[in-house]
Design a protein around this motif. Sequence first.
Motif, PDB file in Angstrom:
ATOM      1  N   MET A  70       0.846  -1.185   0.000  1.00 33.83           N
ATOM      2  CA  MET A  70       0.000   0.000   0.000  1.00 33.83           C
ATOM      3  C   MET A  70       0.877   1.228   0.000  1.00 33.83           C
ATOM      4  O   MET A  70       1.592   1.485   0.961  1.00 33.83           O
ATOM      5  CB  MET A  70      -0.883   0.008   1.260  1.00 33.83           C
ATOM      6  CG  MET A  70      -1.863   1.154   1.314  1.00 33.83           C
ATOM      7  SD  MET A  70      -3.254   0.917   0.212  1.00 33.83           S
ATOM      8  CE  MET A  70      -4.073  -0.454   1.006  1.00 33.83           C
ATOM      9  N   ARG A  71       0.879   1.994  -1.078  1.00 28.63           N
ATOM     10  CA  ARG A  71       1.626   3.234  -1.078  1.00 28.63           C
ATOM     11  C   ARG A  71       0.894   4.252  -0.211  1.00 28.63           C
ATOM     12  O   ARG A  71      -0.300   4.192  -0.019  1.00 28.63           O
ATOM     13  CB  ARG A  71       1.785   3.773  -2.499  1.00 28.63           C
ATOM     14  CG  ARG A  71       2.694   2.908  -3.374  1.00 28.63           C
ATOM     15  CD  ARG A  71       2.964   3.596  -4.698  1.00 28.63           C
ATOM     16  NE  ARG A  71       3.918   2.823  -5.486  1.00 28.63           N
ATOM     17  CZ  ARG A  71       3.587   1.938  -6.400  1.00 28.63           C
ATOM     18  NH1 ARG A  71       2.325   1.684  -6.628  1.00 28.63           N
ATOM     19  NH2 ARG A  71       4.514   1.299  -7.077  1.00 28.63           N
TER      20      ARG A  71
ATOM     21  N   GLY B 226       2.371  -5.704  -5.121  1.00 24.87           N
ATOM     22  CA  GLY B 226       1.620  -4.781  -5.966  1.00 24.87           C
ATOM     23  C   GLY B 226       0.946  -5.405  -7.164  1.00 24.87           C
ATOM     24  O   GLY B 226       1.545  -6.173  -7.918  1.00 24.87           O
ATOM     25  N   ARG B 227      -0.297  -5.044  -7.349  1.00 21.96           N
ATOM     26  CA  ARG B 227      -1.099  -5.506  -8.481  1.00 21.96           C
ATOM     27  C   ARG B 227      -0.654  -4.824  -9.768  1.00 21.96           C
ATOM     28  O   ARG B 227       0.184  -3.915  -9.759  1.00 21.96           O
ATOM     29  CB  ARG B 227      -2.575  -5.206  -8.224  1.00 21.96           C
ATOM     30  CG  ARG B 227      -2.896  -3.713  -8.202  1.00 21.96           C
ATOM     31  CD  ARG B 227      -4.326  -3.431  -7.795  1.00 21.96           C
ATOM     32  NE  ARG B 227      -4.533  -3.687  -6.376  1.00 21.96           N
ATOM     33  CZ  ARG B 227      -5.705  -3.527  -5.770  1.00 21.96           C
ATOM     34  NH1 ARG B 227      -6.772  -3.130  -6.459  1.00 21.96           N
ATOM     35  NH2 ARG B 227      -5.822  -3.771  -4.483  1.00 21.96           N
TER      36      ARG B 227
ATOM     37  N   TYR C 207       0.383  -1.102 -10.176  1.00 24.36           N
ATOM     38  CA  TYR C 207       0.946  -0.662  -8.888  1.00 24.36           C
ATOM     39  C   TYR C 207       2.083  -1.608  -8.480  1.00 24.36           C
ATOM     40  O   TYR C 207       2.275  -1.882  -7.296  1.00 24.36           O
ATOM     41  CB  TYR C 207      -0.128  -0.664  -7.798  1.00 24.36           C
ATOM     42  CG  TYR C 207      -1.242   0.318  -8.019  1.00 24.36           C
ATOM     43  CD1 TYR C 207      -1.185   1.603  -7.484  1.00 24.36           C
ATOM     44  CD2 TYR C 207      -2.376  -0.041  -8.754  1.00 24.36           C
ATOM     45  CE1 TYR C 207      -2.217   2.508  -7.669  1.00 24.36           C
ATOM     46  CE2 TYR C 207      -3.410   0.859  -8.962  1.00 24.36           C
ATOM     47  CZ  TYR C 207      -3.327   2.122  -8.413  1.00 24.36           C
ATOM     48  OH  TYR C 207      -4.353   3.023  -8.606  1.00 24.36           O
TER      49      TYR C 207
ATOM     50  N   THR D  51       5.191  -3.532  -7.225  1.00 25.27           N
ATOM     51  CA  THR D  51       6.237  -3.266  -6.245  1.00 25.27           C
ATOM     52  C   THR D  51       7.557  -3.114  -6.991  1.00 25.27           C
ATOM     53  O   THR D  51       7.926  -3.972  -7.787  1.00 25.27           O
ATOM     54  CB  THR D  51       6.339  -4.416  -5.227  1.00 25.27           C
ATOM     55  OG1 THR D  51       5.049  -4.614  -4.629  1.00 25.27           O
ATOM     56  CG2 THR D  51       7.357  -4.112  -4.138  1.00 25.27           C
TER      57      THR D  51
ATOM     58  N   TYR E 225      -5.051   6.233   1.333  1.00 22.57           N
ATOM     59  CA  TYR E 225      -6.124   5.249   1.261  1.00 22.57           C
ATOM     60  C   TYR E 225      -6.938   5.163   2.546  1.00 22.57           C
ATOM     61  O   TYR E 225      -7.923   4.444   2.603  1.00 22.57           O
ATOM     62  CB  TYR E 225      -5.543   3.871   0.928  1.00 22.57           C
ATOM     63  CG  TYR E 225      -4.857   3.841  -0.416  1.00 22.57           C
ATOM     64  CD1 TYR E 225      -5.589   3.811  -1.597  1.00 22.57           C
ATOM     65  CD2 TYR E 225      -3.463   3.863  -0.508  1.00 22.57           C
ATOM     66  CE1 TYR E 225      -4.965   3.783  -2.825  1.00 22.57           C
ATOM     67  CE2 TYR E 225      -2.826   3.838  -1.739  1.00 22.57           C
ATOM     68  CZ  TYR E 225      -3.580   3.799  -2.894  1.00 22.57           C
ATOM     69  OH  TYR E 225      -2.948   3.784  -4.114  1.00 22.57           O
TER      70      TYR E 225
ATOM     71  N   GLU F 161       6.422   2.480  -0.325  1.00 24.82           N
ATOM     72  CA  GLU F 161       6.324   1.025  -0.267  1.00 24.82           C
ATOM     73  C   GLU F 161       6.940   0.503   1.024  1.00 24.82           C
ATOM     74  O   GLU F 161       8.045   0.903   1.405  1.00 24.82           O
ATOM     75  CB  GLU F 161       6.995   0.395  -1.491  1.00 24.82           C
ATOM     76  CG  GLU F 161       6.295   0.781  -2.790  1.00 24.82           C
ATOM     77  CD  GLU F 161       6.894   0.134  -4.011  1.00 24.82           C
ATOM     78  OE1 GLU F 161       6.287   0.276  -5.086  1.00 24.82           O
ATOM     79  OE2 GLU F 161       7.955  -0.514  -3.921  1.00 24.82           O
TER      80      GLU F 161
ATOM     81  N   SER G  23      -1.690  -5.735  -3.770  1.00 25.89           N
ATOM     82  CA  SER G  23      -1.651  -4.473  -3.034  1.00 25.89           C
ATOM     83  C   SER G  23      -1.494  -3.294  -3.987  1.00 25.89           C
ATOM     84  O   SER G  23      -1.489  -3.442  -5.204  1.00 25.89           O
ATOM     85  CB  SER G  23      -0.483  -4.493  -2.042  1.00 25.89           C
ATOM     86  OG  SER G  23       0.752  -4.328  -2.731  1.00 25.89           O
ATOM     87  N   HIS G  24      -1.335  -2.103  -3.392  1.00 25.66           N
ATOM     88  CA  HIS G  24      -1.037  -0.902  -4.171  1.00 25.66           C
ATOM     89  C   HIS G  24       0.455  -0.622  -4.200  1.00 25.66           C
ATOM     90  O   HIS G  24       0.878   0.511  -4.452  1.00 25.66           O
ATOM     91  CB  HIS G  24      -1.795   0.300  -3.605  1.00 25.66           C
ATOM     92  CG  HIS G  24      -3.250   0.299  -3.902  1.00 25.66           C
ATOM     93  ND1 HIS G  24      -4.182  -0.279  -3.060  1.00 25.66           N
ATOM     94  CD2 HIS G  24      -3.956   0.781  -4.971  1.00 25.66           C
ATOM     95  CE1 HIS G  24      -5.392  -0.127  -3.578  1.00 25.66           C
ATOM     96  NE2 HIS G  24      -5.290   0.489  -4.737  1.00 25.66           N
ATOM     97  N   GLY G  25       1.259  -1.635  -3.968  1.00 26.60           N
ATOM     98  CA  GLY G  25       2.708  -1.501  -4.054  1.00 26.60           C
ATOM     99  C   GLY G  25       3.450  -2.030  -2.854  1.00 26.60           C
ATOM    100  O   GLY G  25       4.615  -2.407  -2.957  1.00 26.60           O
TER     101      GLY G  25
ATOM    102  N   THR H 197       1.152  -9.324 -13.758  1.00 29.33           N
ATOM    103  CA  THR H 197       1.557  -7.921 -13.939  1.00 29.33           C
ATOM    104  C   THR H 197       2.459  -7.766 -15.149  1.00 29.33           C
ATOM    105  O   THR H 197       2.954  -8.746 -15.691  1.00 29.33           O
ATOM    106  CB  THR H 197       2.285  -7.402 -12.694  1.00 29.33           C
ATOM    107  OG1 THR H 197       3.521  -8.130 -12.534  1.00 29.33           O
ATOM    108  CG2 THR H 197       1.450  -7.545 -11.456  1.00 29.33           C
TER     109      THR H 197
END
Length: 231
Positions: free
Chosen positions: A1-2, A144-145, A148, A150, A169, A183, A198-200, A231
């Motif tokens: 999550m960033r 990360g997805r 996003y 990592t 977030y 990160e 995740s977002h990273g 990804t």
Amino acid sequence: MRHIGGRGAVVLGVTGLVAPLTLALGAAPAQAASCTTRTGPYQKQAEKFLGRPVDGRQSAADCSAIRNFQTTHGVTPAIGYAGPVTWGVMDLVSRQRAVGNKPNRDGKCPTNKGRIACVNLTLQLSWIQDGGRLVYGPVPVRTGRDGYETRTGLKRIYWRDLHHVSNLYDVPMPYSQFFDGGEAFHSVALSMWNPPGSHGCVNMTSKDAQRYWSLLKTGDDVFVYGRKPGT
């Protein structure tokens, strides 16, 4: 999550990967939705993975076993259909199990840095090593997805916040250890196999995030390599 701003030597080996279903954290309870009678494109693979009779035809017992796997691992919809997402998670779990207690057998995580946290994006595994000695792990992680991802490379933990909350977030990020911009390693109340990712950040179970918190410190190295499936 960033995030933007915010407030805020024991070897595990692969015990947690032998029976990965027990590692799902915060998995949803069994769903009331009816099992599908449809045979999915990965029916035979799912049957083999789950120890079911391999005939490639959906049965009530097959559907129940597949749905239980989906529910535990956060795969939706959890209706017992053996589609590509479900098989992707099963295949990843199989490859994680195959690592055993030698997560750095490919030698890609540096052994000349002393204590270092390694993250293999391809296998969605992380561990801590000291030279060639395994200190903790390997443990499943959620990175990360698509969009996003990592970031890869050699990094260093530069900030730690036990009770961090992302104000991007607005979600808690307990046991945050930041190593590259926004990160960080941190715990989440989700299955580590919950797609899409995740977002990273490198998500972990609370248990593993706590151990990383106790074993690492500011200035320790982190090495991220590989590519997350999808990804």
